[in-house]
Design a protein around this motif. Structure first.
Motif, mmCIF file in Angstrom:
data_model
loop_
_atom_site.group_PDB
_atom_site.id
_atom_site.type_symbol
_atom_site.label_atom_id
_atom_site.label_comp_id
_atom_site.label_asym_id
_atom_site.label_seq_id
_atom_site.Cartn_x
_atom_site.Cartn_y
_atom_site.Cartn_z
ATOM 1 N N THR A 87 0.838 -1.196 0.000
ATOM 2 C CA THR A 87 0.000 0.000 0.000
ATOM 3 C C THR A 87 0.876 1.251 0.000
ATOM 4 N N LYS A 91 0.790 3.678 -3.114
ATOM 5 C CA LYS A 91 0.068 4.935 -2.884
ATOM 6 C C LYS A 91 0.890 6.010 -2.199
ATOM 7 N N PHE A 93 2.570 8.372 0.774
ATOM 8 C CA PHE A 93 2.016 9.091 1.917
ATOM 9 C C PHE A 93 1.359 10.369 1.423
ATOM 10 N N VAL A 94 0.218 10.701 1.982
ATOM 11 C CA VAL A 94 -0.495 11.926 1.625
ATOM 12 C C VAL A 94 0.110 13.069 2.440
ATOM 13 N N ASP A 97 -1.349 14.620 5.921
ATOM 14 C CA ASP A 97 -2.072 13.613 6.701
ATOM 15 C C ASP A 97 -1.059 12.643 7.286
ATOM 16 N N THR A 99 -1.335 10.475 9.481
ATOM 17 C CA THR A 99 -1.835 9.147 9.830
ATOM 18 C C THR A 99 -2.017 8.261 8.608
ATOM 19 N N ASN A 100 -1.948 8.831 7.428
ATOM 20 C CA ASN A 100 -2.157 8.086 6.197
ATOM 21 C C ASN A 100 -1.081 7.026 6.019
ATOM 22 N N ASN A 101 -1.461 5.772 6.013
ATOM 23 C CA ASN A 101 -0.582 4.614 5.825
ATOM 24 C C ASN A 101 0.428 4.401 6.944
ATOM 25 N N LYS A 103 0.824 3.388 11.000
ATOM 26 C CA LYS A 103 -0.004 2.657 11.956
ATOM 27 C C LYS A 103 0.622 2.670 13.334
ATOM 28 N N ASN A 124 2.829 5.817 14.721
ATOM 29 C CA ASN A 124 3.140 6.305 13.365
ATOM 30 C C ASN A 124 4.242 5.494 12.699
ATOM 31 N N TRP A 126 5.761 2.526 9.984
ATOM 32 C CA TRP A 126 5.550 2.033 8.626
ATOM 33 C C TRP A 126 6.746 1.166 8.230
#
Length: 158
Positions: A87, A91, A93-94, A97, A99-101, A103, A124, A126
Motif C-alpha cells: 500500500t 500509494k 504518503f499523503v 495527513d 496518519t495516512n498509511n 499505523k 506512526n 511504517w
C-alpha cells in the motif's frame, strides 16, 4: 537457604508478538526497543584552570527503528505486513495527513502461562524494508523475513 537476591521470576525473552490492527503476528525476534535521551556535554575551566565536563540530559528523546524477524508467510499477498508494505509502495504518503498509511501497534511480551507481562506501544510506524534470509538447497532451515519498521515514538507501558 532461600535466595534473597531474586524475589520474582525474570522475563523470559521467548514469548512475544506484534499486535497490528487487532491481529497478533508471531515473531522470532525483535530489536530496537530503545529509548535514549540526547546527552548535552558542556566543558568549562574550573578552579586552577582545570577543564571540567558536565553532562546533562537533553530534551530530545531518540527512538530507533524496530527490526522484527518472523517466519515468512506462505501467502504474502494476504499477509497484513506485506499488504501494508505494498500500500505504501503503490500509494505513498499523503502530504498533510500524518496518519495516512502509518499505523500504531505494540510488541507484547507474555510469560509461560500466556499472561501479558510487558508492552511496548509504537506510534506512526511504517515498514521501510522487508528482506528474506539467504536460501540454500543445503539447508533445512525455515525461511525468515526481517522487517524494518520506522517509528516516530515508542512507549513502554507495562
Amino acid at each position: 537457604m532461600p535466595n534473597d537476591l531474586i524475589s520474582t521470576d525474570p522475563i523470559v525473552a521467548q514469548n512475544f508478538y506484534l499486535e497490528l490492527d487487532g491481529v497478533s503476528i508471531v515473531l522470532s525476534s525483535v530489536g530496537g526497543l530503545d529509548l535514549e535521551f540526547d546527552v548535552v556535554t558542556m566543558s568549562q575551566a574550573g578552579p586552577g584552570g582545570i577543564k571540567q565536563q558536565v553532562k546533562t540530559r537533553g530534551s530530545v528523546l531518540k527512538v530507533s527503528d524496530l527490526t522484527i524477524s518472523r517466519m515468512a508467510p506462505k501467502d504474502a499477498m494476504n499477509d497484513p505486513i506485506w499488504k501494508w508494505f505494498y500500500t505504501i509502495h503503490d500509494k505513498g504518503f499523503v502530504i498533510g495527513d500524518r496518519t495516512n498509511n502509518r499505523k500504531n501497534g505494540s510488541v507484547v511480551l507474555y510469560d509461560s502461562s500466556q499472561a501479558e507481562i510487558g508492552r511496548y506501544n509504537f506510534f506512526n510506524g511504517w515498514p521501510s524494508k522487508i528482506s528474506t534470509d539467504q536460501m540454500s538447497s543445503d539447508s533445512n532451515e525455515p525461511v525468515k523475513e526481517n522487517i524494518t519498521l520506522v517509528i516516530e515514538r515508542l512507549q513502554r507501558v507495562k
